[in-house]
Each structure stands twice: as C-alpha cells, then as structure tokens.
Write a protein that holds these residues in place. Structure first.
Motif, PDB file in Angstrom:
ATOM      1  N   ARG A 144       0.819  -1.219   0.000  1.00 33.15           N
ATOM      2  CA  ARG A 144       0.000   0.000   0.000  1.00 33.15           C
ATOM      3  C   ARG A 144       0.852   1.268   0.000  1.00 33.15           C
ATOM      4  NH1 ARG A 144      -3.129  -3.413  -1.247  1.00 33.15           N
ATOM      5  NH2 ARG A 144      -5.227  -3.775  -0.402  1.00 33.15           N
ATOM      6  N   HIS A 145       2.022   1.198  -0.636  1.00 26.52           N
ATOM      7  CA  HIS A 145       2.869   2.381  -0.833  1.00 26.52           C
ATOM      8  C   HIS A 145       2.512   2.970  -2.201  1.00 26.52           C
ATOM      9  CE1 HIS A 145       6.088   0.145   1.781  1.00 26.52           C
ATOM     10  NE2 HIS A 145       5.066   0.581   2.508  1.00 26.52           N
ATOM     11  N   GLY A 146       1.415   3.697  -2.258  1.00 28.79           N
ATOM     12  CA  GLY A 146       0.880   4.136  -3.533  1.00 28.79           C
ATOM     13  C   GLY A 146       1.831   4.994  -4.350  1.00 28.79           C
ATOM     14  N   GLY A 147       2.448   5.981  -3.709  1.00 24.59           N
ATOM     15  CA  GLY A 147       3.346   6.883  -4.425  1.00 24.59           C
ATOM     16  C   GLY A 147       4.558   6.162  -4.977  1.00 24.59           C
ATOM     17  N   GLU A 148       5.178   5.316  -4.159  1.00 22.09           N
ATOM     18  CA  GLU A 148       6.358   4.570  -4.598  1.00 22.09           C
ATOM     19  C   GLU A 148       5.997   3.584  -5.698  1.00 22.09           C
ATOM     20  OE1 GLU A 148       5.463   5.048  -1.518  1.00 22.09           O
ATOM     21  OE2 GLU A 148       7.175   5.804  -0.355  1.00 22.09           O
ATOM     22  N   ALA A 149       4.826   2.941  -5.577  1.00 20.49           N
ATOM     23  CA  ALA A 149       4.397   1.987  -6.599  1.00 20.49           C
ATOM     24  C   ALA A 149       4.208   2.689  -7.939  1.00 20.49           C
ATOM     25  CB  ALA A 149       3.098   1.303  -6.171  1.00 20.49           C
ATOM     26  N   LEU A 150       3.534   3.832  -7.923  1.00 19.43           N
ATOM     27  CA  LEU A 150       3.304   4.561  -9.167  1.00 19.43           C
ATOM     28  C   LEU A 150       4.615   5.011  -9.793  1.00 19.43           C
ATOM     29  CD1 LEU A 150       1.443   5.874 -11.228  1.00 19.43           C
ATOM     30  CD2 LEU A 150       1.247   7.851  -9.689  1.00 19.43           C
ATOM     31  N   ASP A 151       5.539   5.488  -8.971  1.00 17.75           N
ATOM     32  CA  ASP A 151       6.826   5.938  -9.485  1.00 17.75           C
ATOM     33  C   ASP A 151       7.558   4.799 -10.194  1.00 17.75           C
ATOM     34  OD1 ASP A 151       9.190   7.847  -9.581  1.00 17.75           O
ATOM     35  OD2 ASP A 151      10.049   6.229  -8.386  1.00 17.75           O
ATOM     36  N   CYS A 152       7.583   3.618  -9.579  1.00 22.64           N
ATOM     37  CA  CYS A 152       8.271   2.474 -10.191  1.00 22.64           C
ATOM     38  C   CYS A 152       7.596   2.056 -11.492  1.00 22.64           C
ATOM     39  CB  CYS A 152       8.301   1.295  -9.220  1.00 22.64           C
ATOM     40  SG  CYS A 152       9.450   1.493  -7.832  1.00 22.64           S
ATOM     41  N   LEU A 153       6.271   2.031 -11.503  1.00 19.04           N
ATOM     42  CA  LEU A 153       5.552   1.596 -12.689  1.00 19.04           C
ATOM     43  C   LEU A 153       5.720   2.590 -13.840  1.00 19.04           C
ATOM     44  CD1 LEU A 153       2.335   0.271 -10.938  1.00 19.04           C
ATOM     45  CD2 LEU A 153       4.051  -1.118 -12.109  1.00 19.04           C
ATOM     46  N   LEU A 154       5.734   3.868 -13.534  1.00 17.98           N
ATOM     47  CA  LEU A 154       5.953   4.874 -14.582  1.00 17.98           C
ATOM     48  C   LEU A 154       7.371   4.773 -15.148  1.00 17.98           C
ATOM     49  CD1 LEU A 154       4.154   7.993 -13.056  1.00 17.98           C
ATOM     50  CD2 LEU A 154       3.451   6.691 -15.075  1.00 17.98           C
ATOM     51  N   ARG A 155       8.335   4.518 -14.279  1.00 18.70           N
ATOM     52  CA  ARG A 155       9.712   4.355 -14.757  1.00 18.70           C
ATOM     53  C   ARG A 155       9.846   3.094 -15.599  1.00 18.70           C
ATOM     54  NH1 ARG A 155      12.595   4.416  -9.253  1.00 18.70           N
ATOM     55  NH2 ARG A 155      14.464   3.862 -10.466  1.00 18.70           N
ATOM     56  N   ALA A 156       9.150   2.021 -15.196  1.00 19.65           N
ATOM     57  CA  ALA A 156       9.162   0.791 -16.005  1.00 19.65           C
ATOM     58  C   ALA A 156       8.550   1.046 -17.372  1.00 19.65           C
ATOM     59  CB  ALA A 156       8.392  -0.313 -15.277  1.00 19.65           C
ATOM     60  N   GLU A 157       7.465   1.788 -17.395  1.00 17.66           N
ATOM     61  CA  GLU A 157       6.807   2.095 -18.669  1.00 17.66           C
ATOM     62  C   GLU A 157       7.723   2.909 -19.581  1.00 17.66           C
ATOM     63  OE1 GLU A 157       2.537   3.876 -20.144  1.00 17.66           O
ATOM     64  OE2 GLU A 157       3.674   4.997 -18.641  1.00 17.66           O
ATOM     65  N   ALA A 158       8.465   3.845 -18.994  1.00 15.34           N
ATOM     66  CA  ALA A 158       9.361   4.685 -19.790  1.00 15.34           C
ATOM     67  C   ALA A 158      10.470   3.858 -20.435  1.00 15.34           C
ATOM     68  CB  ALA A 158       9.957   5.784 -18.917  1.00 15.34           C
ATOM     69  N   GLU A 180      -5.407  -2.224  -8.765  1.00 15.53           N
ATOM     70  CA  GLU A 180      -5.497  -2.189  -7.303  1.00 15.53           C
ATOM     71  C   GLU A 180      -5.155  -0.807  -6.768  1.00 15.53           C
ATOM     72  OE1 GLU A 180      -6.166  -3.692  -3.450  1.00 15.53           O
ATOM     73  OE2 GLU A 180      -6.668  -4.486  -5.436  1.00 15.53           O
ATOM     74  N   LEU A 181      -4.150  -0.164  -7.337  1.00 15.56           N
ATOM     75  CA  LEU A 181      -3.785   1.190  -6.900  1.00 15.56           C
ATOM     76  C   LEU A 181      -4.940   2.163  -7.110  1.00 15.56           C
ATOM     77  CD1 LEU A 181      -0.131   1.479  -8.282  1.00 15.56           C
ATOM     78  CD2 LEU A 181      -0.811   1.319  -5.877  1.00 15.56           C
ATOM     79  N   VAL A 182      -5.626   2.039  -8.248  1.00 18.07           N
ATOM     80  CA  VAL A 182      -6.758   2.924  -8.526  1.00 18.07           C
ATOM     81  C   VAL A 182      -7.887   2.676  -7.533  1.00 18.07           C
ATOM     82  CG1 VAL A 182      -8.548   3.492 -10.221  1.00 18.07           C
ATOM     83  CG2 VAL A 182      -6.192   3.164 -10.967  1.00 18.07           C
ATOM     84  N   LEU A 183      -8.165   1.406  -7.253  1.00 21.24           N
ATOM     85  CA  LEU A 183      -9.242   1.092  -6.306  1.00 21.24           C
ATOM     86  C   LEU A 183      -8.936   1.605  -4.902  1.00 21.24           C
ATOM     87  CD1 LEU A 183     -10.114  -2.561  -7.432  1.00 21.24           C
ATOM     88  CD2 LEU A 183     -11.497  -0.499  -7.764  1.00 21.24           C
ATOM     89  N   VAL A 184      -7.691   1.437  -4.476  1.00 24.23           N
ATOM     90  CA  VAL A 184      -7.306   1.902  -3.141  1.00 24.23           C
ATOM     91  C   VAL A 184      -7.370   3.428  -3.051  1.00 24.23           C
ATOM     92  CG1 VAL A 184      -5.390   2.068  -1.510  1.00 24.23           C
ATOM     93  CG2 VAL A 184      -5.896  -0.115  -2.601  1.00 24.23           C
ATOM     94  N   ALA A 185      -6.913   4.094  -4.119  1.00 23.08           N
ATOM     95  CA  ALA A 185      -6.905   5.564  -4.098  1.00 23.08           C
ATOM     96  C   ALA A 185      -8.308   6.140  -4.195  1.00 23.08           C
ATOM     97  CB  ALA A 185      -6.034   6.085  -5.239  1.00 23.08           C
ATOM     98  N   GLY A 186      -9.205   5.454  -4.887  1.00 21.29           N
ATOM     99  CA  GLY A 186     -10.575   5.931  -5.016  1.00 21.29           C
ATOM    100  C   GLY A 186     -10.640   7.299  -5.671  1.00 21.29           C
ATOM    101  N   VAL A 187     -11.424   8.195  -5.067  1.00 18.70           N
ATOM    102  CA  VAL A 187     -11.603   9.542  -5.631  1.00 18.70           C
ATOM    103  C   VAL A 187     -10.323  10.363  -5.540  1.00 18.70           C
ATOM    104  CG1 VAL A 187     -14.069   9.566  -5.161  1.00 18.70           C
ATOM    105  CG2 VAL A 187     -12.479  10.419  -3.418  1.00 18.70           C
ATOM    106  N   ASN A 188      -9.353   9.905  -4.757  1.00 17.36           N
ATOM    107  CA  ASN A 188      -8.094  10.634  -4.618  1.00 17.36           C
ATOM    108  C   ASN A 188      -7.032  10.172  -5.616  1.00 17.36           C
ATOM    109  OD1 ASN A 188      -9.012  12.167  -2.354  1.00 17.36           O
ATOM    110  ND2 ASN A 188      -8.697  10.358  -1.051  1.00 17.36           N
ATOM    111  N   ALA A 189      -7.403   9.300  -6.531  1.00 17.55           N
ATOM    112  CA  ALA A 189      -6.442   8.821  -7.529  1.00 17.55           C
ATOM    113  C   ALA A 189      -5.892   9.994  -8.334  1.00 17.55           C
ATOM    114  CB  ALA A 189      -7.099   7.804  -8.459  1.00 17.55           C
TER     115      ALA A 189
END
Length: 427
Positions: A371-385, A403-412
């Motif tokens: 549930r480290h949303g910020g770190e997860a997104l950073d890694c996935l964006l770097r992988a995509e790049a 899962e990240l989107v569901l956990v973040a909900g309206v704060n995504a």
C-alpha cells in the motif's frame, strides 16, 4: 488544432478527429450488439478484450485494422465481414482486394509470416534459389534482431524478420552442406528472438510455435546448448499460456539432461542457471513457495560459480539477473517485504531495458502490495518509460495498477489514471 489523448499506449484522436470510417464501423458493431441484447462486457469477454476497449471501438476511437480480429468480431455478431466494414464503392475504381486492411505496427506481420511456410517455393522448385548473402551479413542481422528485441523495438523486429526469416529458411535448404550447420544455428537464434518478442507482446501461442521451431533447427545445427536455450523460451511461452505442468516438464527435462552431462563451461552454466530461474517462476505461479525458493537458491549457487553477468544465448544470466528473478518470485508469492529488501540493493544499469523494466515493474507490484501508492506509481511509470510493453501486456502489472486505482478511489492522481488508461487496466 487537433485534439488527441493517450489510449492504450498510443496517441488516439478524439472528437472531430475520429476517422469517419472508424466511427461508422463502431456504430454498426454497437447496433448489432444492442439488437442481440448483449452488453459491452459480454461481447468484449468473447473477444478476449476489455469492455473499455470495446467502448473505444464503438465510439470510433480505437480502429480495428487486423483482419483476424475483424473476422472474430463478425463471427461473434453473426454477420459477414462485409456487413461490418463494406468495401469501396463500385465507382471508386478500386476493388476490395486492391485496398486490404492494414496491419498494426507490432508483430502482426511476423505472426502472419510464421503462419505459412517461409520456404515452400524453394522446396517446390527443387532447391533452386537466388544467390545467398554471405553468412557474416546474415549473422549481423541476427545480432541486430536480438538487440531490437531486448530494446523492445517491436515494429523494427517485425520489419527485419519479414526479410530475414525467409532468407534463412531458404539458405538452410540450398546452401552447400558444409555451411548448413551455421545457417541452422542462425535460424534457431532468429526463432528464439521471435519467441522472446512474442512473450513480451503476450502472444503466447506464437511464442510456443517459434520456440518449437527454434528447438528443431538448433538440433539440426548440432549445438545441444542452443537446444536447451530454445527450451527455455518454450518454458516462458507455456507460463504465458498458463500451462504450468508443461512448463515444469520442459524445464525439468532440460535441467536433467544438462546435469547428466555435467557441463561446466560458462555457456552451459548460463543455460542451466536460466532454466532453474524459469522453474522458480513456474513454482511461484503455482504457489509452491518452498520449491520456488529452492530453485532460486540453485540458480544463485550457479551464478556465484559463474562469477559474472553474461549474456550467453541472450539469456542475460548472472548474479544480478538471479536477484531480479528473486524479486519477481517473492512478489508472486506475496512476500513484498522480501522483494523490496532484495530489489532496492540491485544495480541493473548494465542489463538490457527489458531486465531493467521488469525489475521496476516488480518493485512497483511489491510497493502496491504494501500500500505504498506513491512509490508503486513511481516504479511503474519508470518501467513504462524503459519498456512500455511490460506495462501494457503483463497481467500482473495491470492488476497492480487496477489495485492502486481502487485503493486511491476519488483521490487517484491524474498520473495514475492516465497510466491505468494506457495499460487498459480499468475494465
């Protein structure tokens, strides 16, 4: 100014810029679907697609250009292809055959090529063929093919393959006997590269076909280690097909053969270690925790014995790659903490974009599990790049994004939602 948006990893037109033919096609699909009382989700499931993809098709945003996919849609709706996409009018001066549907820009041309026999004309002609290029030039092309595959440049992989593969298939049948062993080896290496490329594009059935051809041609070359390296590619295809029993049997057979021969050369150790890593992947996907960790341990011992990172048979085996696989195995088993402990110590800068992207994707998955949303997104964006297809074709990556989107909900965040759209993770 034209308006566009990111959809499915590519820039797609929106609004007024949608091609009228694509819009008309989508409207026909939508009408037929509704006339049959089917939802987007129901029809999409029969096509092996997501409801969001079908929604984009029906709005004309997502063109359908592959003939096989167009035929599949027509079959599911119970109509002829011509009803979905009429050909040019009689007064246009062009026949339907003169204006074929275009293919997409990835590996569709290669897939079509391997669906036939690349050297049938040569066989029917009794072995007569045009003059062959020198072997060193063919070898350079095969090396380039592997470089393109590791770099994820699939359109260029396809373009090179369309020229190279038929040439090698002809050469193995028409060259003097003394030159055929090396040509068979080059052909096997080509099929191995294609199998790896198809795995990365989640085309598991094509990966299986090309891996099988790689095994056959490697055997004809007289190089048993290339046979085993081809089996490694087959294991990867079986995993993508979710045929874990076949994957385990293939890996175990090759491992047993190598151990029986007691091969101690660096090349043999690279293949053996890579096969143990593939077996660890199989066990991890099956949830067999202790067996997966035992295979990682065996691969780690071989890597220590090898003492360096190598790229024999384009397997990139060595101490660093073992730890990358250890991260992936830990994530598959739900051991996010262990994955992060291992992964954050790895320096993969000298490995291919494929390996770097895979490590970042798995670290993103591990952070998502914690549930480290910020770190997860950073890694996935770097992988995509680094390696976009890893995010766009890997089910585990899409599941983590969802899962990240569901956990973040309206704060995504906008970045997360855009990533989910590009990865088609929002079913």
């Amino acid at each position: 100014m034209q308006q566009a948006t990111w959809i499915g990893g590519a820039m797609k037109p929106t609004g007024k810029d949608v091609d009228p033919q694509d819009r008309s096609f989508g409207q026909r699909v939508q009408k037929l679907r509704k006339d049959q009382g089917r939802t987007q989700a129901e029809l999409a499931a029969t096509l092996g697609k997501t409801s969001s993809w079908l929604s984009q098709v029906e709005r004309g945003i997502q063109p359908v250009q592959r003939m096989d996919l167009l035929q599949q849609i027509a079959d599911e709706l119970g109509v002829a292809v011509q009803q979905l996409r009429p050909g040019p009018s009689e007064g246009s001066g062009m026949s339907q055959q003169a204006a074929p549907l275009s293919l997409s820009n990835d590996l569709d041309e290669t897939r079509r090529l391997i669906s036939g026999h690349p050297a049938l004309q040569t066989l029917l002609a009794g072995g007569d063929s045009e003059e062959l290029r020198p072997v060193d030039l063919l070898r350079n092309d095969v090396n380039d093919l592997w470089e393109l595959t590791h770099s994820g440049r699939m359109a260029q992989v396809s373009a090179l393959t369309v020229e190279l593969l038929p040439e090698l298939e002809r050469a193995t049948r028409t060259a003097p006997e003394g030159a055929r062993d090396e040509l068979h080896l080059l052909l096997s290496r080509t099929y191995q590269a294609l199998s790896a490329a198809f795995v990365r594009q989640d085309e598991a059935d094509a990966a299986w076909v090309t891996a099988d051809r790689a095994v056959f041609t490697a055997e004809r070359s007289g190089d048993p280690l290339h046979v085993c390296a081809s089996v490694f590619r087959m294991v990867q295809a079986f995993v993508r097909l979710r045929s874990l029993g076949q994957a385990e049997h293939a890996a175990r057979t090759a491992i047993d053969a190598l151990v029986a021969e007691d091969g101690a050369s660096p090349e043999a150790l690279s293949v053996l270690g890579s096969l143990h890593l593939s077996l660890a992947l199989v066990h991890a996907r099956a949830g067999a925790r202790s067996e997966a960790k035992e295979e990682i341990g065996r691969a780690r011992a071989i890597a220590i014995r090898l003492g360096e990172n190598r790229n024999d048979f384009n397997l990139e085996f060595g101490p660093v790659n073992v730890e990358i696989q250890a991260v992936s195995t830990a994530v598959d088993l739900g051991d996010a903490g262990e994955a992060l402990d291992i992964g954050l110590t790895i320096d993969a800068a000298d490995l291919s974009p494929e390996r770097q992207g895979r490590l970042l994707m798995d670290l993103g998955r591990a952070h998502a599990q914690r549930r480290h949303g910020g770190e997860a997104l950073d890694c996935l964006l770097r992988a995509e790049a680094i390696a976009p297809e890893i995010i766009q074709t890997h089910q585990s990556a899409r599941a983590a994004i969802r899962e990240l989107v569901l956990v973040a909900g309206v704060n995504a965040s906008r970045d997360l939602l855009d990533l989910a759209e590009r990865a088609d993770a929002l079913d």
